[in-house]
Design a protein around this motif. Structure first.
Motif, short mmCIF file in Angstrom:
data_model
loop_
_atom_site.label_atom_id
_atom_site.label_comp_id
_atom_site.label_asym_id
_atom_site.label_seq_id
_atom_site.Cartn_x
_atom_site.Cartn_y
_atom_site.Cartn_z
N PRO A 1 90.65 -32.55 -62.89
CA PRO A 1 90.23 -33.15 -61.80
C PRO A 1 88.88 -32.87 -61.48
O PRO A 1 88.07 -33.37 -60.82
N GLY A 2 88.56 -31.75 -61.89
CA GLY A 2 86.91 -31.44 -61.69
C GLY A 2 85.98 -32.05 -62.66
O GLY A 2 84.70 -32.12 -62.10
N ASP A 3 86.50 -32.81 -63.61
CA ASP A 3 85.52 -33.83 -64.08
C ASP A 3 84.70 -34.81 -63.31
O ASP A 3 85.68 -35.43 -62.60
N ASP A 4 83.51 -35.34 -63.81
CA ASP A 4 83.01 -36.62 -63.19
C ASP A 4 83.48 -37.81 -63.92
O ASP A 4 82.89 -39.00 -63.69
N TYR A 5 84.63 -37.87 -64.91
CA TYR A 5 84.93 -39.01 -65.35
C TYR A 5 86.44 -38.91 -65.51
O TYR A 5 87.13 -37.81 -65.25
N LEU A 6 87.00 -40.24 -65.84
CA LEU A 6 88.35 -40.14 -66.25
C LEU A 6 88.60 -40.38 -67.89
O LEU A 6 87.54 -41.20 -68.29
N SER A 7 89.57 -39.77 -68.32
CA SER A 7 89.61 -39.98 -69.98
C SER A 7 91.17 -40.14 -70.12
O SER A 7 92.05 -39.75 -69.61
N VAL A 8 91.46 -40.92 -71.35
CA VAL A 8 92.99 -41.20 -71.57
C VAL A 8 92.65 -41.27 -73.30
O VAL A 8 91.98 -41.79 -73.56
N ALA B 1 90.21 -43.24 -77.63
CA ALA B 1 89.86 -42.24 -76.55
C ALA B 1 88.92 -42.95 -75.72
O ALA B 1 88.01 -43.69 -76.33
N LEU B 2 89.40 -43.36 -74.48
CA LEU B 2 88.49 -44.02 -73.46
C LEU B 2 88.04 -43.02 -72.28
O LEU B 2 88.79 -42.40 -71.79
N HIS B 3 86.72 -43.13 -72.26
CA HIS B 3 86.19 -42.37 -71.08
C HIS B 3 85.69 -43.20 -70.10
O HIS B 3 84.75 -44.08 -70.39
N MET B 4 86.26 -43.22 -68.71
CA MET B 4 85.68 -44.05 -67.65
C MET B 4 85.11 -43.47 -66.62
O MET B 4 85.26 -42.31 -66.34
N SER B 5 84.29 -44.24 -65.75
CA SER B 5 83.93 -43.90 -64.61
C SER B 5 85.19 -43.57 -63.58
O SER B 5 86.15 -44.15 -63.49
N LYS B 6 84.92 -42.64 -62.87
CA LYS B 6 86.05 -42.25 -61.73
C LYS B 6 85.71 -43.19 -60.59
O LYS B 6 84.59 -42.88 -59.85
N PRO B 7 86.60 -44.07 -59.89
CA PRO B 7 86.41 -44.80 -58.75
C PRO B 7 86.50 -43.87 -57.68
O PRO B 7 87.01 -42.82 -57.63
N GLN B 8 85.71 -44.40 -56.46
CA GLN B 8 85.57 -43.41 -55.45
C GLN B 8 86.94 -43.41 -54.82
O GLN B 8 87.52 -44.28 -54.52
N GLY B 9 87.15 -42.13 -54.08
CA GLY B 9 88.51 -41.69 -53.75
C GLY B 9 89.59 -41.47 -54.72
O GLY B 9 90.77 -41.33 -54.22
N PHE B 10 89.30 -41.58 -56.18
CA PHE B 10 90.34 -41.35 -56.83
C PHE B 10 90.84 -39.88 -57.20
O PHE B 10 89.78 -39.17 -57.96
N LYS B 11 91.66 -39.41 -56.61
CA LYS B 11 92.23 -37.89 -56.73
C LYS B 11 93.45 -37.84 -57.42
O LYS B 11 94.45 -38.61 -57.09
N TYR B 12 93.36 -36.93 -58.28
CA TYR B 12 94.68 -36.72 -59.04
C TYR B 12 94.75 -35.16 -59.35
O TYR B 12 93.91 -34.34 -59.24
N LYS B 13 95.80 -34.91 -60.05
CA LYS B 13 96.17 -33.44 -60.26
C LYS B 13 96.29 -33.52 -62.07
O LYS B 13 96.96 -34.47 -62.38
N SER B 14 95.94 -32.46 -62.54
CA SER B 14 96.28 -32.41 -64.10
C SER B 14 97.69 -32.42 -64.22
O SER B 14 98.75 -31.92 -63.63
N GLY B 15 97.98 -33.30 -65.16
CA GLY B 15 99.63 -33.78 -65.66
C GLY B 15 100.04 -35.04 -65.31
O GLY B 15 100.97 -35.53 -65.63
N GLN B 16 99.24 -35.42 -64.31
CA GLN B 16 99.64 -36.93 -63.85
C GLN B 16 99.07 -37.84 -64.60
O GLN B 16 98.52 -37.80 -65.65
N TYR B 17 99.72 -39.34 -64.47
CA TYR B 17 99.25 -40.32 -65.32
C TYR B 17 98.86 -41.61 -64.53
O TYR B 17 99.01 -41.63 -63.29
N MET B 18 98.17 -42.48 -65.16
CA MET B 18 97.96 -43.73 -64.61
C MET B 18 98.16 -44.86 -65.67
O MET B 18 98.29 -44.84 -66.69
N PHE B 19 98.15 -46.09 -64.95
CA PHE B 19 98.40 -47.20 -65.89
C PHE B 19 96.83 -47.85 -66.08
O PHE B 19 96.10 -48.02 -65.25
N VAL B 20 97.04 -48.75 -67.13
CA VAL B 20 95.92 -49.17 -67.70
C VAL B 20 96.16 -50.59 -68.22
O VAL B 20 97.33 -50.84 -68.86
N ASN B 21 95.17 -51.55 -67.93
CA ASN B 21 95.20 -52.95 -68.10
C ASN B 21 94.02 -53.52 -68.68
O ASN B 21 92.92 -53.10 -68.29
#
Length: 817
Positions: free
Chosen positions: A603-610, A565-585
């Motif tokens: 989406p309401g959380d102040d962090y991103l997690s995968v 489990a990775l918890h990351m800071s949310k970049p400025q302007g990174f808007k998403y909907k629940s159920g969407q995905y992102m790529f990780v490098n």
């Protein structure tokens, strides 16, 4: 002659079994209990036929004979507890439940039918052992699986002790006796067998150590590693409940009390929805249509209802490809080349035209940003199945294979041989295209630019297509070690990037055509220009976006079951909907590889997690890299590794880049009033984000309503409606936009996993949701498929333990939630 040797027993005759209702010592004056008389009357009420009643009694006579064998022991229980007149109260519902809670064998019609299969297995297993069955094969013989081998061994020893059988082997006659005991449907017989399993020293008493051993045994059979580790703690809990006087042991009647009281004192009541779903599922039997024409019509109708988007897009694609083929076929039929090469050249050129179109089209389904924009910003999603973009990509790939086959096959097997063997008179019309000297062998065609580029494209396409197949991509082939690198996601990913060379060769091949000399007839570059430009822009956007928006790792956790489990800071302007995905490098693993993962934060959380499960070479290396900076958890029991980003303790985390978000089907959940979420294993990741988002949205609506009431009160009191209303609308405008279209009123979340350790992955999130969900909007259901079905003796003790532990601590022992 001795009245104390007899008891009076009342039975509940159920649909397919007989349950003990009450037992009392004889000599009570023979007075009939009016309630029991009423019960007996209701059992046969409404059954007018005397023959029905007699057949019912005949069918239950065998059960009654089995029960009669237990009468003396029941009488002794009655005397031992509180005198000859004490009555063991067994209500109908409690006994029926308890009877279903101790089954040593499952899925059997009757003991007789079951014995036939057991006897056959006995004959097979004892073919080389002189008709003696070893205790190690007992579980396999009676139909238990390999995971229950230890449990079956304890069952064997318990029955052998009761029958004074020594040794580790039994013959067929003894096996028959064993089978009759474990298939006995009498609750008391089952209870005694289970008690004997726990009571290893056969002294009629169960100590805490014996309870611990049977808990460990049951946990092992059910693959519940966490319960196995805490067996001592749970044994103490059971002793505390069943041995309140602290005498150091429990008796069989204590165990009986726990089973009988389970439905009454169950801490989690079975909700109406679960009962209803069980009733409905039992009624869901498909109706068979006898008329084959109607049956075919219904199948076609429902198929089209489910797949009409896919069907019309596929039909449109097939129509375009067919039209291009026919157009080119007719065009070349009217050219000079037709006189020499015949229909072969028409087929080759028709295949080439479809190939150019498909090579251009195949890039569009993998333009992720474009598809996400079309899905979110336009109404095209109503008619276009954007969720099937990768499937459509594969369909086009098949079209490319067909096009290559038609084009190259027609040239090599037909066109070129005709040209080589043409007469001088026939070849004269081909001089403007192939030159004065007539080709005399295949090498003439192969050594030219056209031949070399064509061969190069076919070779590279073959490599890319082969390594993209599921057998290679998912490591399903058992290849020798030197060839192992040709399988796996890495091989697929790198080989797919050969398309850059393929497209360069395709353009070059399209410029140096044999039969077309005017530039505006060479249309390959025209087909490719827009899709290639669009795809190039996509790749540039991804590169710059991931570089400009770096993320900082806030927390890392490595859970049992190989989940990172990775918890990351949310970049400025990174808007998403629940159920969407992102790529990780992760450059520490591979600077070029990007892998998609569902976003598990809301989406309401102040962090991103995968949450990433280690299933392949890249994920395995990623877990290794992050595990090196993690430390064991404080408790040290769960096998959890973690590391937090803190000011005083700043571990050197590997650098992570992200790209996204991208659209997925689950993001549209807000359109529905009722949502059913089903996640299997790590596939629950998008569901977790949705569950959190539902709670956040409902809390937002609730707070918004309260604010509106507060504003209305202020307006009424102050009489200054204009200013207050305007201020409120301007402050809430932004929030309203993010909450627009939310309709969900109820959600059912089912998470099915095969390992108990998996519950650690989202335990914190599910507990958080349960605390926030004040109105019970979301029903959370966790299922561990390694646990045997309800009623199986292998899971009976786990069920008892679950009831006790939840009643005392409010925590489920299996999921830990």
């Amino acid at each position: 002659d001795d009245d104390e040797a007899y008891v009076e027993i009342t039975l509940d005759i159920l649909d397919d079994s007989v349950a003990v209702h009450s037992v009392q010592a004889a000599g009570g004056g023979g007075h009939e209990d009016p309630q029991l008389a009423l019960l007996a009357k209701k059992t046969l009420e409404g059954k007018k036929s005397a023959s029905f009643r007699s057949s019912l009694l005949r069918s239950t006579s065998s059960h009654i004979r089995q029960v009669s064998q237990e009468l003396k022991r029941l009488a002794s229980f009655s005397k031992r507890n509180s005198g000859a007149g004490r009555r063991i109260d067994r209500t109908r519902s409690a006994t029926a439940h308890a009877l279903k809670s101790l089954k040593f064998i499952t899925a059997k019609a009757s003991a007789a039918n079951g014995w036939a299969s057991v006897e056959k297995r006995f004959d097979d297993l004892t073919a080389n052992s002189n008709g003696l069955l070893n205790s190690s094969l007992f579980g396999e013989c009676i139909g238990m699986n390999k995971e229950s081998k230890e449990f079956a061994g304890e069952l064997f020893r318990a029955i052998a002790r009761r029958r004074n059988i020594s040794g580790d082997a039994i013959n067929k006659a003894q096996l028959r006796e064993f089978w009759e005991q474990i298939s006995d449907e009498s609750f008391d017989s089952r209870l005694q067998t289970f008690f004997d399993m726990v009571d290893k020293d056969a002294d009629g008493r169960i100590t805490e150590e014996e309870v611990r051993e049977i808990i460990s045994l049951s946990a092992s059979a059910n693959k519940l590693s966490n319960i196995q580790k805490q067996a001592q703690e749970y044994a103490a809990l059971i002793m505390e409940e069943l041995d309140p006087d602290n005498v150091g042991y429990i008796m069989v009647e204590n165990l009986e009390t726990l089973l009988l009281q389970a439905p009454v004192h169950h801490s989690v009541t079975v909700s109406d929805s679960r009962v209803l779903s069980q009733l409905l599922s039992q009624k869901l039997k498909p109706t068979q249509e006898n008329n084959p024409i109607k049956r075919c019509y219904h199948k076609t109708k429902y198929f089209l209802l489910d797949n009409w988007k896919r069907v019309w897009v596929l039909m449109l694609w097939i129509s375009i490809v067919s039209a291009l083929f026919v157009y080119k076929f007719i065009q070349y039929k009217n050219k000079e080349a037709f006189e020499v090469m015949g229909y072969c050249v028409c087929v080759a050129k028709g295949g080439a035209e479809t190939l150019k179109f498909n090579m251009a089209l195949i890039l569009l389904p993998v333009c992720r940003n474009t598809i996400t924009w079309l899905r979110n910003k336009t109404k095209l999603g109503v008619v276009v199945p954007f969720d099937d973009n990768l499937n459509f990509h594969k369909v086009i790939a098949v079209g490319i294979i067909v096009g290559v086959g038609l084009h190259a096959g027609a040239h090599l097997t037909c066109d070129f041989p005709r040209l080589i063997h043409a007469t001088e008179e026939q070849y004269e019309s081909m001089i403007p295209y192939f030159g004065e000297d007539q080709p005399d062998n295949y090498w003439w065609f192969m050594k030219g630019v056209e031949g070399l580029t064509g061969i190069g494209m076919v070779v590279l396409m073959t490599i890319a297509f082969t390594l993209a197949t599921p057998w290679f991509r998912r490591n399903k082939l058992n290849l020798p070690k030197p060839l192992k690198k040709l399988t796996g996601f890495n091989a697929f990913w790198y080989s797919h990037h050969l398309f850059v060379i393929v497209y360069a060769l395709l353009v070059l091949h399209g410029i140096r055509l044999y039969l077309t000399k005017k530039w505006y007839y060479k249309t390959t570059w025209m087909y490719l220009a827009v899709p290639v430009f669009l795809y190039a822009c996509e790749r540039l956007i991804r590169f710059f976006r991931s570089s400009i928006k770096p993320v900082k790792i806030l927390k890392v956790a490595v859970y049992p079951g190989n989940v990172l489990a990775l918890h990351m800071s949310k970049p400025q302007g990174f808007k998403y909907k629940s159920g969407q995905y992102m790529f990780v490098n992760c450059a520490a693993v591979s600077p070029f590889e990007w892998h998609p993962f569902s976003i598990t934060s809301a989406p309401g959380d102040d962090y991103l997690s995968v949450h990433i499960r280690t299933l392949g070479d890249w994920t395995r290396q990623l877990k290794t890299v992050f595990s090196s900076v993690c430390q064991p958890s404080a408790a040290g029991k769960s096998g959890l590794l973690r590391a937090d980003m803190q000011e005083e303790n700043n571990p050197s985390f590997p650098k992570i880049l992200i790209d996204g978000p991208y659209g997925a089907p689950a993001q549209d959940y807000k359109k529905y009033d009722v949502v059913l979420l089903v996640g299997l294993g790590i596939g629950a990741t998008p569901m977790v984000s949705i569950v959190k988002d539902i709670i956040n949205n409902m809390n937002f609506l609730k707070n918004k309503l309260l604010d509106e009431y507060a504003v209305l009160d202020d307006v009424l009191e102050s009489g200054r409606a204009g200013n207050n209303t305007n201020n409120n609308s301007s402050s809430n405008g932004k929030s309203n936009k993010s909450n627009k279209g939310f309709r969900t009123q109820k959600a059912y979340y089912y998470w099915v996993t095969r390992e108990q350790g998996s519950f650690e992955w989202f335990k914190g999130i599910l507990n958080e949701v349960a605390e926030m969900d004040e109105k019970g909007v979301i029903e959370l259901h966790n299922y561990c498929t390694s646990v045997y079905e309800e009623g199986d003796a292998r899971s009976a003790l786990i069920a008892m333990l679950q009831n006790l532990h939840h009643a005392k601590n409010g925590v489920d022992v299996v999921s830990g939630t």
